[in-house]
Design an enzyme around this catalytic site. Sequence first.
Site, PDB file in Angstrom:
ATOM      1  N   GLY A  89      68.231  29.013  43.097  1.00 12.10           N
ATOM      2  CA  GLY A  89      68.763  27.916  42.590  1.00 12.10           C
ATOM      3  C   GLY A  89      68.646  27.921  40.998  1.00 12.10           C
ATOM      4  CD  GLU A 110      63.394  31.518  39.662  1.00  9.14           C
ATOM      5  OE1 GLU A 110      63.270  30.911  40.651  1.00  9.14           O
ATOM      6  OE2 GLU A 110      63.328  31.057  38.446  1.00  9.14           O
TER       7      GLU A 110
HETATM    8  C1  5RP Z   1      62.328  27.816  39.914  1.00  9.73           C
HETATM    9  C2  5RP Z   1      63.453  27.605  39.968  1.00  9.73           C
HETATM   10  C3  5RP Z   1      64.347  26.931  40.737  1.00  9.73           C
HETATM   11  O1  5RP Z   1      65.557  27.838  41.122  1.00  9.73           O
HETATM   12  C4  5RP Z   1      64.869  25.710  40.024  1.00  9.73           C
HETATM   13  O2  5RP Z   1      63.657  24.970  39.788  1.00  9.73           O
HETATM   14  C5  5RP Z   1      65.683  24.840  41.189  1.00  9.73           C
HETATM   15  O3  5RP Z   1      64.865  24.168  42.248  1.00  9.73           O
HETATM   16  P1  5RP Z   1      65.441  23.433  43.450  1.00  9.73           P
HETATM   17  O4  5RP Z   1      66.362  24.226  44.267  1.00  9.73           O
HETATM   18  O5  5RP Z   1      64.200  22.919  44.290  1.00  9.73           O
HETATM   19  O6  5RP Z   1      65.797  22.104  42.978  1.00  9.73           O
HETATM   20  O7  5RP Z   1      64.216  28.183  38.825  1.00  9.73           O
HETATM   21  O8  5RP Z   1      61.657  28.622  38.860  1.00  9.73           O
END
Ligand code: 5RP
Length: 234
Positions: A89, A110
């Site tokens: 995400g 990530e």
């Molecule tokens: C975690 C991230 C997530 O991918 C980002 O915060 C998006 O999260 P969500 O899909 O819950 O909106 O970078 O570190």
Amino acid sequence: MDRKELIRQMKQQVGIAAAQRVQDGMIVGLGTGSTAAFAISELGRRQREEGLKILGVPTSFSAAVQAKQEGLELRTFDQIDQIDLAIDGADEVDPHKNLIKGGGAAHTLEKIVDGWADTFLVVVDESKLVEHLGAFPLPVEVLPVAVYAVMEQLTKLGGIPQIRLGVKKDGPVITDHGNFVLDVQFPNIPDPPKLEQTINNLPGVLENGLFVNLADEILIGRLQGETIEIISQV
Ligand code: 5RP
């Protein structure tokens, strides 16, 4: 349907659509966050119901826990030579496919997993699309001992850093790697590649949440009339 439920459904549908791209035998980077979680669930379902066999490389402790619950087999970096596809995400996506990530404080791993993958597929609902990055405060993972020195340097760069605080825990959020996260509000980010490099050059910084030139494709769940559709930006 209220906006919160609509966004949840967009996340679910785009997560499922991404997991449908996965082919038998692939090594898959498993992203963090609520959208990536829908992809992990779908991979679990496909393994149980379709006999899909994959190996997962998690981007966080929470992704690993969910993947194990889904029965997915996991691998660490020393056990694999490559990652075929990463699904993850984002908190913001600009028209150049540059991202801000780290809302879940997982951006350091990530960036390693997503950056190593042959294909990095980003999954978002339409609320994440922006013209310019920077409304979402930029997450920066910092060694605890260096936190005040780094805050001073980030302030000199024009940012307003705040130590991310825990929920149901007094004090700072501790990352999977034992560090702190600063959320840095910049008035704007005119040059994402430069800021990414500049921040990562500050002693004590592990990684920041600017992902520049890493994403191959953005899958977007958006509302079209009364229905949710999935579109792709490459
Ligand atoms: C975690 C991230 C997530 O991918 C980002 O915060 C998006 O999260 P969500 O899909 O819950 O909106 O970078 O570190």
